[in-house]
Design a protein around this motif. Structure first.
Motif, mmCIF file in Angstrom:
data_model
loop_
_atom_site.group_PDB
_atom_site.id
_atom_site.type_symbol
_atom_site.label_atom_id
_atom_site.label_comp_id
_atom_site.label_asym_id
_atom_site.label_seq_id
_atom_site.Cartn_x
_atom_site.Cartn_y
_atom_site.Cartn_z
ATOM 1 N N LEU A 1 5.314 -8.040 -10.440
ATOM 2 C CA LEU A 1 4.415 -8.079 -11.591
ATOM 3 C C LEU A 1 3.440 -6.900 -11.565
ATOM 4 C CD1 LEU A 1 3.471 -11.891 -11.602
ATOM 5 C CD2 LEU A 1 5.165 -10.730 -13.040
ATOM 6 N N SER A 2 3.098 -6.420 -12.757
ATOM 7 C CA SER A 2 2.087 -5.371 -12.881
ATOM 8 C C SER A 2 0.941 -5.887 -13.753
ATOM 9 C CB SER A 2 2.683 -4.115 -13.537
ATOM 10 O OG SER A 2 1.634 -3.211 -13.868
ATOM 11 N N ILE A 3 -0.294 -5.551 -13.351
ATOM 12 C CA ILE A 3 -1.437 -6.043 -14.150
ATOM 13 C C ILE A 3 -1.822 -5.062 -15.242
ATOM 14 C CG2 ILE A 3 -2.360 -7.515 -12.317
ATOM 15 C CD1 ILE A 3 -4.578 -5.332 -11.945
ATOM 16 N N GLY A 4 -1.163 -3.897 -15.302
ATOM 17 C CA GLY A 4 -1.518 -2.978 -16.390
ATOM 18 C C GLY A 4 -0.992 -1.578 -16.159
ATOM 19 N N ASP A 5 -1.057 -0.793 -17.240
ATOM 20 C CA ASP A 5 -0.472 0.558 -17.180
ATOM 21 C C ASP A 5 -1.493 1.566 -16.683
ATOM 22 O OD1 ASP A 5 1.491 -0.064 -20.180
ATOM 23 O OD2 ASP A 5 1.887 -0.462 -18.037
ATOM 24 N N TYR A 6 -1.860 1.419 -15.435
ATOM 25 C CA TYR A 6 -2.733 2.373 -14.739
ATOM 26 C C TYR A 6 -2.373 2.236 -13.262
ATOM 27 C CZ TYR A 6 -4.840 -2.190 -15.021
ATOM 28 O OH TYR A 6 -5.016 -3.558 -15.036
ATOM 29 N N VAL A 7 -2.733 3.210 -12.456
ATOM 30 C CA VAL A 7 -2.262 3.222 -11.070
ATOM 31 C C VAL A 7 -3.390 2.856 -10.112
ATOM 32 C CG1 VAL A 7 -1.183 4.601 -9.276
ATOM 33 C CG2 VAL A 7 -0.566 4.988 -11.668
ATOM 34 N N LEU A 8 -3.159 1.831 -9.315
ATOM 35 C CA LEU A 8 -4.111 1.447 -8.260
ATOM 36 C C LEU A 8 -3.616 1.995 -6.919
ATOM 37 C CD1 LEU A 8 -4.439 -2.282 -9.404
ATOM 38 C CD2 LEU A 8 -6.031 -0.415 -9.913
ATOM 39 N N ASN A 9 -4.361 1.786 -5.864
ATOM 40 C CA ASN A 9 -3.941 2.284 -4.543
ATOM 41 C C ASN A 9 -3.163 1.249 -3.747
ATOM 42 O OD1 ASN A 9 -5.065 4.811 -4.927
ATOM 43 N ND2 ASN A 9 -7.061 4.168 -4.118
ATOM 44 N N ARG B 1 0.870 -1.178 0.000
ATOM 45 C CA ARG B 1 0.000 0.000 0.000
ATOM 46 C C ARG B 1 0.902 1.222 0.000
ATOM 47 N NH1 ARG B 1 -5.666 0.685 -0.697
ATOM 48 N NH2 ARG B 1 -6.010 -1.385 -1.662
ATOM 49 N N TYR B 2 0.275 2.422 0.156
ATOM 50 C CA TYR B 2 1.042 3.674 0.201
ATOM 51 C C TYR B 2 1.854 3.801 -1.100
ATOM 52 C CZ TYR B 2 -0.221 2.880 5.071
ATOM 53 O OH TYR B 2 -0.923 2.602 6.210
ATOM 54 N N GLU B 3 3.114 4.145 -1.033
ATOM 55 C CA GLU B 3 3.943 4.287 -2.242
ATOM 56 C C GLU B 3 4.730 3.011 -2.519
ATOM 57 O OE1 GLU B 3 2.330 7.795 -2.906
ATOM 58 O OE2 GLU B 3 3.709 6.763 -4.248
ATOM 59 N N GLY B 4 4.423 1.965 -1.768
ATOM 60 C CA GLY B 4 5.116 0.699 -2.007
ATOM 61 C C GLY B 4 5.789 0.173 -0.749
HETATM 62 N N1 LIG Z 1 0.182 -4.719 -9.948
HETATM 63 C C1 LIG Z 1 -0.054 -3.586 -9.889
HETATM 64 C C2 LIG Z 1 -0.418 -2.213 -9.961
HETATM 65 C C3 LIG Z 1 -0.462 -1.217 -8.979
HETATM 66 C C4 LIG Z 1 -0.042 -1.248 -7.562
HETATM 67 C C5 LIG Z 1 0.405 -2.441 -6.979
HETATM 68 C C6 LIG Z 1 0.862 -2.434 -5.678
HETATM 69 C C7 LIG Z 1 0.887 -1.247 -4.953
HETATM 70 C C8 LIG Z 1 1.319 -0.886 -3.669
HETATM 71 C C9 LIG Z 1 1.094 0.478 -3.494
HETATM 72 N N2 LIG Z 1 0.536 0.956 -4.632
HETATM 73 C C10 LIG Z 1 0.157 2.356 -4.846
HETATM 74 C C11 LIG Z 1 1.181 3.041 -5.673
HETATM 75 C C12 LIG Z 1 0.774 4.059 -6.500
HETATM 76 C C13 LIG Z 1 1.719 4.736 -7.289
HETATM 77 C C14 LIG Z 1 3.055 4.384 -7.218
HETATM 78 C C15 LIG Z 1 4.071 5.098 -8.091
HETATM 79 N N3 LIG Z 1 4.562 6.297 -7.421
HETATM 80 C C16 LIG Z 1 5.577 5.902 -6.423
HETATM 81 C C17 LIG Z 1 6.221 7.130 -5.826
HETATM 82 O O1 LIG Z 1 6.755 7.974 -6.845
HETATM 83 C C18 LIG Z 1 5.761 8.405 -7.746
HETATM 84 C C19 LIG Z 1 5.133 7.186 -8.433
HETATM 85 C C20 LIG Z 1 3.454 3.357 -6.388
HETATM 86 C C21 LIG Z 1 2.510 2.678 -5.595
HETATM 87 C C22 LIG Z 1 0.403 -0.056 -5.544
HETATM 88 C C23 LIG Z 1 -0.063 -0.049 -6.831
HETATM 89 N N4 LIG Z 1 -0.908 -0.087 -9.571
HETATM 90 N N5 LIG Z 1 -1.150 -0.354 -10.869
HETATM 91 C C24 LIG Z 1 -0.844 -1.629 -11.157
HETATM 92 N N6 LIG Z 1 -0.953 -2.229 -12.384
#
Ligand SMILES: N#Cc1c(-c2ccc3ccn(Cc4ccc(CN5CCOCC5)cc4)c3c2)n[nH]c1N
Length: 247
Positions: A135-143, A114-117
């Protein structure tokens, strides 16, 4: 398959009690274990985050709770060596091929940040004891990683023998290697034959299965060309017959 999920929001995973995955869990096909990360915190507020070194926005998840959680969960020596999956926006793209590969693993652990990682040292430390994949599920930002974990767990679980009643639907999947050549699926129809004046394509009612298969492939090619030209470009030209090229 055993799946351990570490999260500060265990309630995010109640969907895993439902439908086919819930049934697979109850039948013992999948052993899903949820862990609240706060179990490995000892202060009054069960703190799991802190400010980022070097400054910057938001908070970062502290390494200590993660280290202790992974130590305790992986201490179960009888279960073999798990593979740690770390959903993150910066991870390698998760694909159907990854789902097929990971479905063969006996034990997966998902770390939902969570948070910024999560402090980067957690993955480094874990990699000393088990394979780790970001792994990332796609090019969009989740929480956070919970939704991504649900996606990955569902994509994997549906491939496990006995989870889906209809095995054929797996082989006919879009992106499934082989059968549909990584084409996206075309339109599907069911009764009634006419609905609000919209007719089901007559070919599908004809009973001519070779013609129906041809029509379905044509529609899959058309839809792939329209929605996923990137997949068309990746097609092996050898896999396209003369008719395909006319579509
Ligand atoms: N799989 C997957 C995901 C996730 C994902 C997965 C796990 C976590 C844990 C926290 N977060 C929130 C988060 C938001 C933005 C950012 C980047 N910022 C970091 C600080 O500098 C600016 C940029 C990082 C973390 C997560 C998001 N989002 N999209 C996917 N496909």
């Amino acid at each position: 398959m055993r799946i351990d999920i570490i999260t500060i929001f265990p309630d995010y995973f109640t969907p895993l009690d439902l439908s086919l995955i819930g049934k697979a869990r109850r039948s013992g096909l999948i052993d899903v274990r949820l862990h609240d990360l706060r179990r490995w915190t000892y202060d009054r507020h069960h703190t799991v985050d802190d400010t980022p070194y070097g400054g910057g926005p938001g908070m970062v998840m502290k390494p200590e709770p993660w280290g202790e959680a992974l130590d305790e969960i992986t201490a179960d020596a009888d279960a073999g060596t798990p593979r740690l999956i770390l959903p993150t926006p910066s991870g390698l793209p998760f694909t159907q091929q990854d789902a097929v590969r990971l479905a063969k693993e006996p034990w997966l652990i998902f770390a939902c940040g969570r948070y910024e990682g999560i402090d980067a040292r957690v993955a480094v430390d874990a990699a000393q004891r088990m394979p780790v994949e970001e792994l990332s599920i796609g090019d969009y930002v989740l929480n956070g990683g919970e939704v991504a974990t649900l996606v990955i767990v569902e994509a994997i679980s549906r491939l496990l023998p006995g989870v889906l009643g209809n095995v054929e639907s797996i082989t006919q999947d879009s992106f499934a290697p082989g059968t549909m050549d990584n084409l996206v699926e075309g339109p599907v129809y069911t009764k009634p034959p006419v609905w609000r004046g919209h007719e089901v394509p007559p070919i599908l009612l004809s009973g001519h299965h070779a013609a129906i298969d041809r029509w379905r492939r044509d529609e899959a090619l058309r839809k792939t060309a329209r929605n996923r030209p990137d997949l068309i470009r990746r097609l092996d030209p050898e896999s396209l017959d003369k008719r395909d090229r006319e579509v």
